[in-house]
Design an enzyme around this catalytic site. Structure first.
Site, PDB file in Angstrom:
ATOM      1  N   ARG B 411       0.873  -1.183   0.000  1.00 16.77           N
ATOM      2  CA  ARG B 411       0.000   0.000   0.000  1.00 16.77           C
ATOM      3  C   ARG B 411       0.897   1.216   0.000  1.00 16.77           C
ATOM      4  O   ARG B 411       1.719   1.389   0.893  1.00 16.77           O
ATOM      5  CB  ARG B 411      -0.883   0.035   1.243  1.00 16.77           C
ATOM      6  CG  ARG B 411      -1.922  -1.068   1.288  1.00 16.77           C
ATOM      7  CD  ARG B 411      -2.871  -0.869   2.453  1.00 16.77           C
ATOM      8  NE  ARG B 411      -3.532  -2.106   2.814  1.00 16.77           N
ATOM      9  CZ  ARG B 411      -4.585  -2.603   2.159  1.00 16.77           C
ATOM     10  NH1 ARG B 411      -5.094  -1.955   1.136  1.00 16.77           N
ATOM     11  NH2 ARG B 411      -5.134  -3.733   2.542  1.00 16.77           N
ATOM     12  N   ARG B 441      -6.230  -5.232  -0.992  1.00 15.31           N
ATOM     13  CA  ARG B 441      -7.661  -4.929  -1.002  1.00 15.31           C
ATOM     14  C   ARG B 441      -7.948  -3.434  -0.862  1.00 15.31           C
ATOM     15  O   ARG B 441      -7.416  -2.762   0.013  1.00 15.31           O
ATOM     16  CB  ARG B 441      -8.339  -5.716   0.113  1.00 15.31           C
ATOM     17  CG  ARG B 441      -9.838  -5.655   0.023  1.00 15.31           C
ATOM     18  CD  ARG B 441     -10.465  -6.577   1.016  1.00 15.31           C
ATOM     19  NE  ARG B 441     -10.499  -7.949   0.538  1.00 15.31           N
ATOM     20  CZ  ARG B 441     -10.354  -8.995   1.330  1.00 15.31           C
ATOM     21  NH1 ARG B 441     -10.134  -8.840   2.590  1.00 15.31           N
ATOM     22  NH2 ARG B 441     -10.431 -10.202   0.835  1.00 15.31           N
ATOM     23  N   HIS B 471       3.025  -9.688   0.772  1.00 12.74           N
ATOM     24  CA  HIS B 471       2.719  -8.783   1.877  1.00 12.74           C
ATOM     25  C   HIS B 471       3.987  -8.348   2.601  1.00 12.74           C
ATOM     26  O   HIS B 471       3.945  -7.497   3.493  1.00 12.74           O
ATOM     27  CB  HIS B 471       1.768  -9.531   2.833  1.00 12.74           C
ATOM     28  CG  HIS B 471       1.107  -8.666   3.846  1.00 12.74           C
ATOM     29  ND1 HIS B 471       1.305  -8.818   5.193  1.00 12.74           N
ATOM     30  CD2 HIS B 471       0.263  -7.623   3.705  1.00 12.74           C
ATOM     31  CE1 HIS B 471       0.599  -7.913   5.844  1.00 12.74           C
ATOM     32  NE2 HIS B 471      -0.039  -7.175   4.977  1.00 12.74           N
ATOM     33  N   TYR B 504       0.355   4.541  11.989  1.00 13.37           N
ATOM     34  CA  TYR B 504       0.528   3.123  12.342  1.00 13.37           C
ATOM     35  C   TYR B 504       1.830   2.931  13.102  1.00 13.37           C
ATOM     36  O   TYR B 504       2.850   3.493  12.734  1.00 13.37           O
ATOM     37  CB  TYR B 504       0.601   2.250  11.073  1.00 13.37           C
ATOM     38  CG  TYR B 504      -0.679   2.099  10.285  1.00 13.37           C
ATOM     39  CD1 TYR B 504      -1.706   3.018  10.381  1.00 13.37           C
ATOM     40  CD2 TYR B 504      -0.840   1.036   9.415  1.00 13.37           C
ATOM     41  CE1 TYR B 504      -2.866   2.884   9.633  1.00 13.37           C
ATOM     42  CE2 TYR B 504      -2.003   0.877   8.666  1.00 13.37           C
ATOM     43  CZ  TYR B 504      -3.009   1.815   8.783  1.00 13.37           C
ATOM     44  OH  TYR B 504      -4.133   1.676   8.040  1.00 13.37           O
ATOM     45  N   ARG B 600      -3.944  -6.851  18.627  1.00  9.86           N
ATOM     46  CA  ARG B 600      -4.804  -5.676  18.488  1.00  9.86           C
ATOM     47  C   ARG B 600      -6.229  -6.047  18.117  1.00  9.86           C
ATOM     48  O   ARG B 600      -7.181  -5.559  18.686  1.00  9.86           O
ATOM     49  CB  ARG B 600      -4.226  -4.744  17.422  1.00  9.86           C
ATOM     50  CG  ARG B 600      -4.977  -3.449  17.319  1.00  9.86           C
ATOM     51  CD  ARG B 600      -4.674  -2.747  16.019  1.00  9.86           C
ATOM     52  NE  ARG B 600      -5.340  -3.372  14.888  1.00  9.86           N
ATOM     53  CZ  ARG B 600      -4.885  -3.361  13.647  1.00  9.86           C
ATOM     54  NH1 ARG B 600      -3.735  -2.805  13.370  1.00  9.86           N
ATOM     55  NH2 ARG B 600      -5.558  -3.934  12.672  1.00  9.86           N
ATOM     56  N   HIS B 628       0.420  -1.820  14.863  1.00  9.30           N
ATOM     57  CA  HIS B 628       0.574  -2.536  13.594  1.00  9.30           C
ATOM     58  C   HIS B 628       1.821  -3.422  13.541  1.00  9.30           C
ATOM     59  O   HIS B 628       1.924  -4.294  12.685  1.00  9.30           O
ATOM     60  CB  HIS B 628       0.610  -1.512  12.450  1.00  9.30           C
ATOM     61  CG  HIS B 628       0.384  -2.092  11.103  1.00  9.30           C
ATOM     62  ND1 HIS B 628       1.403  -2.271  10.189  1.00  9.30           N
ATOM     63  CD2 HIS B 628      -0.738  -2.543  10.492  1.00  9.30           C
ATOM     64  CE1 HIS B 628       0.903  -2.802   9.087  1.00  9.30           C
ATOM     65  NE2 HIS B 628      -0.386  -2.981   9.239  1.00  9.30           N
TER      66      HIS B 628
END
Lengths: 514, 743
Positions: B411, B441, B471, B504, B600, B628
């Site tokens: 991202r 996504r 990822h 984050y 989390r 995160h």
């Protein structure tokens, strides 16, 4: 122009293509900085059908384009592309090489088995810890390729013998693939098949060697190490017990399961059993309690050789020594007159060294001359007459690890022509490329007069002093014997030398002073 | 949806479910349901919006996040369950629930959460905002002057961009986009037959005088209209203004009733990578297809006319149980816009602004390569700034010694300095390879744009391995130095996104360690389609190695505990779902291993159950920053192995994604990671502790020191930055006074 600090080597193996990039440093061992592999089994088809299909060529080219991108990361435009048995045995290998060149601009060199083994052995010598110490004792080196295996023997720090057998893991598995469907005891059949060929090997191997060390290497060895729970990248010593555990695992596990459970690529999984059987057979035969498994690849050998040639990298062992030892072993096997050969070798090298000023040849040519001298009479084993042409065939069908195809041809031609009065009209001579023709002529000219100096095979000439000027070559020799026969022979054989070098050689006897 | 897609979907969902927690026996005593656990997590954020200890506008923001999260949960998770329901997939999940049971409980839980959300909005936030002179009003609550201003806004700005869509026999019900607010109108034709501009608006059925139309509330203008009222600042949702002026759009008819509605559609992409010749094109196509996804939920205003509601539900073929009646403005995500619009004028209503500090392990951002070569450097976001990452890439792009740059992008922000650097590097002749994950996504379109931009700049763009999302967060810079090739790396737990880097919490490590570098090269080679290496020196990537590695590490602790040695596991992640790992943790708990988990979001592990998990504690931290980072600690007989990773303990991360975990080896970096774990485990203010019944509770603060881990980490980063600054000042040479000035 400064030399490129990186070397890219692409190895066209039977099961995978591999690109390795090495970083080079003056006087140092090249360092591998990148290694990528693409599994692509085309060797099976070559071994089975004898040719490579258009689709496979297209796939090659696609993979090579990926490699080009990788090479760009190191600003490299050219790679050394080496192909081995899977190309060698393809009937359409020339078309294959040309199509790859046209489509990708990569020029593939198909090396013969001797060269391939030379590079492999070189890689092992450099990567096997304590190699120099190990070969002080009887050592069996088994190079297990996809197409064939090569057994090499060292003893007392000397190369003794090397023999190729068409027992490569992929070849065996392809040959017997039908059987796998027909029998439920495939493993036993496989073992029988391998045993039979190994028995043939044992019948020709040198006798009286007491094996103390066993080194095995080749493409699939890494997976054997992984299955033993060891790093596939590093050298390791596997005890017989550790090895037998792996062997049992291979016997128990189907190759498809091996791919799933042990992360072995499925292409390689089916080849591990033949490899393991070979190692087991050799362990049983030598009675040793373990095997050295160094990490050594063809590309490593090529990189070390290039660094030795161009970057001043000192190899652990001079590769010429092995080649000379191999040639002497062949000469012995064909019962050459050892004393005569050694005497001629001494004369020939003395002439070569004295004439360096005008013959324009270097150390590699000197090596070829030396090998040619050692092997110049091997044809006499078959028949004393026309032994030149018989020597030619023997040399050309014998592997000389460290010589390429062209160099072997040069050596064979020297042996063919040294005794032949008429050389220029011989078809074997006329077919030679012009630069090879010249080299063969020069070396044959030296061999001829050197051989004449021991025409009687009695080593009458003890020592020589040679004076070479621009228009003459005078060989003064010391002898306590009558040299009439040698002088006559020298006179008969010197014509070629005069023609090739434009210098008339003469032999003068220097009588010992009383 | 066509039959081909239907078939694919069937295969996909069947396959997906089977791969998750395969071999784990369903058991409600042992596992929580992941969807309900997620709803619990969203409730914890909702809790923050109700917590009056937070400044008011921060609470507004928390409520917006809750609403936005819930939307995404529906269009992805609930949609996926609905797909399973449609193919009668009714296996039980690890918590023993069937798909139907899950959907039923999700529905009940969502309705109660939404009731709480809207009660928070109407009873707590709106009155509190009013007390500070900020009103969110309905149109009819405006005074005359403000109404005139709103009407003017309607005529000049809204009217030109509105498109009423009539429905009749020749004009089918229009496509209603997912998550967008719409107004529906029921009107009656006037009997005098007056000609009007609504010529197209005809009866629902021949001979019937009822007319139906919809219009989408425009998204190109802000959702809230701002005006000044006598009591201060007021905001009116534009749908209210449109509704008040709707007669101007439908002249010649009598408006009988109007209503607001919003649908949510299945947003799960259905990509067949094996068949896709060009993945980029396939994903572009699928993103376009998303607007046609099945409707899974309808939100309407509570007082909607019953005829209008029936008309919409019939037209959209929505089941009654999927209708949510909302007692306030539909779609509370507008609160985020409100926050960002006024926060700067109301600093007292916001958290003290946080400025990411200069990273304490770097001496500025000059000579990044020299600094990284000297020792490993760690950066903790957002406490410390993202600058070193940007500087690292910028210097790599300019440095003549750099041969190649490789990076994974999952991202990326809209105006990313990272992308600029990669493009510049390619233009400077470096070999640049970017792995852009097109399947991230809701970032698919954004990533397609970056991919094209990078390709145009001459970068080699790849999309990763078929069937696996990439990822991992890794950057590799290959540099040719005097001593030979040297590889510089940045490895992180979070995305290369300079915007989220301010919100984050993530940890990144820079290193020039040789084994890390070689692993990085091989990792990228694997991603480019070359064969995987037989083993790794330092990296532990998923999907092939990571899960087994975790299980082995847990088993090692079990063995140590059984031998009477100290055994301790601390793991921090976003979600814990993987059944095998949970089972291993239960075994570890039973063996006496002390296990502390900071999770989390979703947690399917049931902690504190005697005989099962009494040695496991689970807490969740919700604060101003989104937790995160993924950190894993194993005591390992005192070796204290610390790892950072991009992966959560979820089947999707461990089995279906390319993830990366790496050890933290440098002592100073290890100390910092341990400090983070230590502070977070001591948090008494922002941590919610998971109970055996699945609920979360905050600690009773009586007798305890108040520790807000995020505030504590902010303080530490500020102190470290100040200390660094002092050190720098100390090193500055001050010119000696001129001789003539000396006395």
């Amino acid at each position: 122009m400064s030399k490129d600090p990186f070397i890219a080597i692409i190895d066209f193996g039977s099961l995978a293509l591999r690109l390795k990039i090495f970083e080079t440093f003056p006087n140092r061992k090249p360092k591998e900085v990148e290694s990528v592999r693409t599994y692509f089994s085309f060797g099976a088809k070559t071994y089975r059908d004898g040719y490579v299909t258009a689709e496979q060529i297209a796939e090659f080219c696609e993979i090579l384009e990926g490699y080009r991108l990788k090479m760009k990361e190191y600003a490299l435009a050219k790679a050394v592309c080496i192909a081995t048995s899977s190309f060698r045995e393809a009937r359409n290998k020339d078309f294959l090489v040309e199509q790859i060149r046209l489509r990708t601009d990569f020029k593939v060199v198909v090396i013969d088995n001797a060269q391939e083994r030379y590079y492999h052995n070189l890689a092992v010598k450099e990567n096997q810890p304590d190699f120099v110490d190990i070969i002080r004792n009887g050592t069996m080196m088994l190079d297990i390729g996809a197409g064939s295996i090569q057994a090499t023997v060292y003893d007392k720090s000397e190369f003794i013998f090397s023999q190729n057998m068409l027992l490569g893991s992929l070849r065996v598995s392809e040959l017997l693939s039908d059987l796998e469907r027909k029998t439920t005891h495939y493993t036993e059949v496989l073992e029988e098949f391998i045993s039979q060929d190994l028995d043939d090997y044992h019948s020709v191997e040198p006798k009286g060697i007491s094996y103390k060390e066993f080194i095995a290497f080749g493409g699939d060895i890494g997976f054997i190490k992984t299955l033993a729970g060891l790093s596939s990248r590093a050298y390791c010593f596997l005890t017989k017990k550790q090895f037998l555990d792996v062997y049992d695992l291979l016997l128990r596990t189907k190759s498809t399961d091996l791919a799933l459970t042990h992360n072995v690529p499925s292409l390689n999984a089916s080849l591990l059993l033949p490899t393991a059987i070979l190692i087991k057979k050799m362990l049983d035969y030598t009675g040793l309690d373990g095997v050295h498994l160094p990490a050594a690849s063809l590309s490593d050998g090529v990189a070390y050789h290039l660094a030795y040639d161009s970057w001043g990298f000192q190899l652990k062992q001079d590769p010429e020594l092995d080649l000379i030892a191999a040639a002497r072993h062949i000469a012995k096997r064909y019962r050459s007159d050892k004393k005569h050969t050694e005497n001629v070798e001494k004369h020939a090298l003395a002439i070569f060294d004295a004439c360096v000023k005008y013959h324009g040849m270097g150390s590699q040519e000197r090596l070829l001359l030396r090998i040619a001298v050692i092997l110049h009479e091997v044809g006499k084993y078959i028949h004393v007459s026309k032994h030149g042409s018989r020597s030619y065939h023997i040399i050309n069908t014998t592997e000389l690890i460290g010589l390429n195809e062209n160099e072997r041809e040069v050596v064979a031609c020297c042996a063919r022509f040294y005794a032949k009065p008429i050389m220029f009209s011989d078809r074997f001579y006329t077919y030679l490329p012009s630069d090879t023709k010249m080299l063969v002529s020069k070396l044959t000219a030296i061999l001829r007069i050197a051989d004449a100096m021991d025409a009687s095979h009695r080593q009458k000439i003890r020592s020589t002093s040679i004076t070479a000027t621009t228009d003459s070559l005078t060989i003064c020799c010391d002898s306590a014997y009558d040299l009439t026969f040698e002088e006559w022979a020298f006179d008969q054989k010197r014509e070629l030398y005069s023609q090739v070098f434009g210098v008339a050689p003469s032999l003068r006897l220097r009588r010992p002073t009383k | 949806m066509n039959s081909k897609n239907e078939k694919k979907k069937t295969q996909k969902n069947g396959g997906k479910k089977q791969t998750d927690n395969v071999g784990i026996e369903s058991n409600s005593e042992r596992f929580f349901n992941r969807e309900l656990s997620w709803l619990e997590f969203n409730d914890r954020i909702l809790f923050e919006s109700r917590d009056t200890k937070h400044p008011l506008l921060e609470r507004v923001k928390f409520l917006s996040i809750t609403a936005s999260n819930l939307d995404e949960f529906y269009i992805v998770r609930v949609a996926s369950l609905r797909d399973m329901q449609s193919i009668q997939y009714n296996e039980r999940d690890i918590s023993g629930l069937t798909v139907d049971e899950q959907l039923e409980r999700i529905d009940a839980k969502t309705r109660s959460s939404m009731a709480l959300m809207y009660s928070t909005y109407t009873r707590s936030l709106v009155p509190s905002l009013h007390a500070h002179g900020i009103d969110i009003l309905d149109y009819h609550q405006l005074d005359k002057k403000s109404r005139a201003s709103a009407d003017r806004y309607f005529m000049t700005t809204l009217y030109p961009i509105l498109t009423p869509m009539a429905v009749d026999a020749s004009r089918p019900f229009p496509l209603i986009y997912s998550r967008q607010l719409n107004i529906c109108v029921l009107a009656g034709r006037r009997s005098d037959g007056e000609n009007s501009s609504t010529e197209g608006l005809i009866s629902e059925e021949d001979g019937d005088d009822l007319l139906f139309a919809t219009l989408q509330v425009p998204t190109v203008v802000p959702r809230l209209f701002e005006c000044r009222t006598s009591s201060g600042l007021a905001f009116v949702p534009i749908e209210q203004i449109i509704r008040a002026n709707i007669h101007l759009l439908f002249t010649g008819v009598d408006i009988i009733s109007t209503g607001f509605f919003r649908v949510m559609r299945n947003a799960d992409l259905d990509i067949d990578e094996d068949e896709a010749e060009d993945l980029l094109k396939e994903i572009e196509e699928q993103v376009r297809m998303r607007r046609y996804g099945e409707i899974i939920r309808l939100e309407v205003n509570e007082d909607m006319d019953i005829h209008l509601l029936k008309y919409i539900t019939d037209a959209l073929e929505i089941n009654r149980k999927d209708i949510f009646c909302v007692t306030g403005p539909i779609d509370l995500t507008f609160l985020m816009r409100l926050y960002s619009g006024i926060a700067k004028n109301y600093p007292a209503l916001c958290d003290t602004p946080h400025m990411p500090q200069k990273p304490s392990m770097f001496d500025g951002t000059d000579n990044m390569f020299d600094q990284i070569r000297a020792k490993d450097r760690l950066v903790h976001l957002p406490y410390e700034s993202f600058d070193p990452v940007a500087a690292f890439l910028d210097q790599a792009a300019r440095d003549p010694k750099v041969l190649a740059i490789k990076q994974t992008l999952y991202r990326v922000s809209k105006a990313s300095p990272i992308i600029e650097s990669l493009a510049m590097a390619a233009q400077n002749g470096k070999q640049v390879m970017a792995l852009v994950e097109l399947k991230a996504r809701f970032d698919e379109e954004n990533n397609i744009n970056w991919a094209k931009k990078l390709e145009n700049a001459g970068c080699h763009v790849i999309y990763g391995l078929v069937g696996l999302k990439t990822h991992s967060k890794i950057t590799l810079v290959v540099r040719q130095e005097e001593a030979g090739i040297r590889r510089y790396l940045h490895l992180g737990t979070g995305n290369y996104n300079n915007i989220t880097a301010k919100i984050y919490t993530d940890i990144g490590v820079f290193t020039a360690s040789e084994p890390f570098g070689v692993d990085a090269s091989e990792f990228f080679n694997m991603l480019s389609g070359f064969s995987q290496p037989p083993e790794w020196r330092r990296f532990i990537p998923a999907p092939l190695w990571l899960k087994d590695f975790f299980i082995q590490k847990i088993h090692k602790e079990i063995k140590n505990a059984k031998e009477g040695k100290k055994a301790h596991i601390i793991a921090k992640m976003n979600a814990l779902v993987d059944g095998k790992i949970i089972d291993a943790l239960y075994d570890a708990s039973s063996a006496g291993v002390r296990i502390e988990l900071i999770v989390r979001g979703i947690c399917c592990l049931r902690p504190g159950v005697p005989g099962l998990s009494e040695n496991i504690k689970v807490c969740s931290i919700t604060g101003r920053f989104l937790e995160h980072s993924r950190i894993f600690y194993f005591f390992n007989e005192g070796a204290e192995d610390i790892y950072l990773s991009s992966a959560d303990w979820m089947p999707r991360n461990l089995d279906r994604r390319v993830e990366l975990m790496f050890p933290v080896e440098d002592e100073a970096c290890r100390a910092r990671v341990m400090e983070v774990l230590d502070i977070e485990l001591k948090d008494t203010m922002r941590s919610h502790w998971l109970c055996a019944d699945g609920t979360y509770h905050k600690l009773d603060l009586r007798g305890k020191k108040k520790i807000d881990s995020q505030i504590e980490l902010i303080r530490i980063s500020e102190d470290a930055a100040k200390a660094k600054e002092r050190e720098r000042e100390y090193k500055v040479f001050v010119p000696a006074e001129p001789p003539e000035d000396r006395q």
